[in-house]
Design a protein around this motif. Structure first.
Motif, PDB file in Angstrom:
ATOM      1  N   UNK A  94       7.492   1.074  -0.165  1.00 41.23           N
ATOM      2  CA  UNK A  94       8.014  -0.133  -0.848  1.00 41.23           C
ATOM      3  C   UNK A  94       8.571  -0.083  -2.046  1.00 41.23           C
ATOM      4  N   UNK A 152       2.740   1.926   0.478  1.00 39.16           N
ATOM      5  CA  UNK A 152       2.933   1.396   1.862  1.00 39.16           C
ATOM      6  C   UNK A 152       2.570  -0.106   1.588  1.00 39.16           C
ATOM      7  N   UNK A 153       2.525  -0.776   2.790  1.00 43.02           N
ATOM      8  CA  UNK A 153       2.521  -2.105   2.972  1.00 43.02           C
ATOM      9  C   UNK A 153       0.898  -2.835   2.686  1.00 43.02           C
ATOM     10  N   UNK A 154      -0.080  -1.972   2.244  1.00 41.81           N
ATOM     11  CA  UNK A 154      -1.514  -2.333   2.306  1.00 41.81           C
ATOM     12  C   UNK A 154      -1.549  -3.233   0.801  1.00 41.81           C
ATOM     13  N   UNK A 155      -2.628  -4.007   0.949  1.00 39.96           N
ATOM     14  CA  UNK A 155      -2.893  -5.078  -0.118  1.00 39.96           C
ATOM     15  C   UNK A 155      -3.462  -4.339  -1.148  1.00 39.96           C
ATOM     16  N   UNK A 156      -4.144  -3.259  -1.000  1.00 37.69           N
ATOM     17  CA  UNK A 156      -5.156  -2.576  -2.138  1.00 37.69           C
ATOM     18  C   UNK A 156      -4.592  -1.512  -2.493  1.00 37.69           C
ATOM     19  N   UNK A 157      -3.136  -1.702  -3.348  1.00 38.07           N
ATOM     20  CA  UNK A 157      -2.255  -0.624  -3.775  1.00 38.07           C
ATOM     21  C   UNK A 157      -1.795  -1.027  -4.930  1.00 38.07           C
ATOM     22  N   UNK A 158      -1.644  -0.013  -5.968  1.00 36.04           N
ATOM     23  CA  UNK A 158      -1.055   0.094  -7.220  1.00 36.04           C
ATOM     24  C   UNK A 158       0.448  -0.049  -6.941  1.00 36.04           C
ATOM     25  N   UNK A 168       5.440   1.290  -4.283  1.00 40.50           N
ATOM     26  CA  UNK A 168       4.010   1.450  -3.754  1.00 40.50           C
ATOM     27  C   UNK A 168       4.098   2.118  -2.684  1.00 40.50           C
ATOM     28  N   UNK A 198      10.402  -3.036   2.289  1.00 39.80           N
ATOM     29  CA  UNK A 198       9.427  -2.394   2.910  1.00 39.80           C
ATOM     30  C   UNK A 198       9.908  -1.083   3.583  1.00 39.80           C
TER      31      UNK A 198
END
Lengths: 114, 113
Positions: free
Chosen positions: A31, A96-102, A94, A50
């Motif tokens: 991303x 990848x596409x995950x929600x829990x990423x900085x 960041x 993405x």
């Protein structure tokens, strides 16, 4: 360490000029994002991507376009610069596409349009 | 609506004191929160994060507290140093199919020697 670099720290352009802002990340992140930062407004998302050749509009895409021809590089283009595009531009990436990423940010490009 | 806000736009503390920077969020679907530090002329740097299944997380001299009941996030900096002077802002990730990150406007921390 993740490194996100931006091609210029400071730019001065004239109204109507075409402006290219380049961003490169060296951690193979999926991303990439372009934001502008203005006093009192926080970070506002312009465009994000993405994947290679993929782009999505953010909250304020008008007057901007982007290009992602290679995974590590995400370019922001101002087709015809205007004075209201004077701002600090921040690139981020960041994994990848995950929600829990900085998101990891570059140093920013301060653009002045005269 | 969605918002991430900061209670105090400017905070001034004495060197050596503890600092507390607050942030309110309104989206109950947010499941990941981050604090960033931005020094003058630089891009934001990650400080600490916390997931919604936690209420406290500690790093080196920093602690983040999450109160989901009142939708409140805080950053505590212990023994504040002059090098801590910066703008701090919080961010929340909202899972909406993909995800969206919402950033707060920031609080400027001044550390007095």
């Amino acid at each position: 360490d993740v490194k996100v670099t931006q091609s210029s720290r400071y730019l001065v352009k004239r109204t109507g000029e075409k402006v290219f802002l380049e961003c490169v990340q060296d951690m193979d992140h999926e991303n990439m994002f372009w934001y502008r930062q203005d006093p009192g407004l926080g970070l506002r998302l312009i465009y994000f991507s993405y994947d290679v050749k993929m782009k999505e509009k953010g909250d304020i895409p008008e007057g901007y376009s982007v290009s992602r021809e290679k995974k590590e590089r995400f370019s922001l283009i101002l087709e015809s610069a205007s004075t209201n595009q004077t701002s600090m531009y921040l690139c981020a990436s960041s994994p990848s596409g995950g929600a829990g990423e900085t998101q990891y940010f570059g140093p920013g490009t301060r653009l002045l349009v005269l | 609506g969605e918002s991430v806000g900061l209670h105090l736009p400017t905070l001034s503390v004495q060197e050596g004191d503890n600092s507390i920077i607050n942030c309110a969020y309104s989206n109950s679907a947010s499941d990941y929160f981050i604090w960033y530090k931005q020094e003058s002329g630089k891009g934001p740097q990650f400080i600490i994060d916390i997931r919604s299944n936690m209420d406290k997380r500690q790093g080196q001299r920093v602690t983040v507290l999450l109160n989901k009941t009142v939708k409140h996030l805080s950053l505590q900096i212990a023994a504040t140093q002059p090098g801590d002077s910066a703008v701090y802002f919080c961010a929340e990730n909202v899972s909406t199919g993909g995800f969206k990150t919402i950033f707060g406007a920031g609080t400027r921390l001044f550390v007095k020697a």
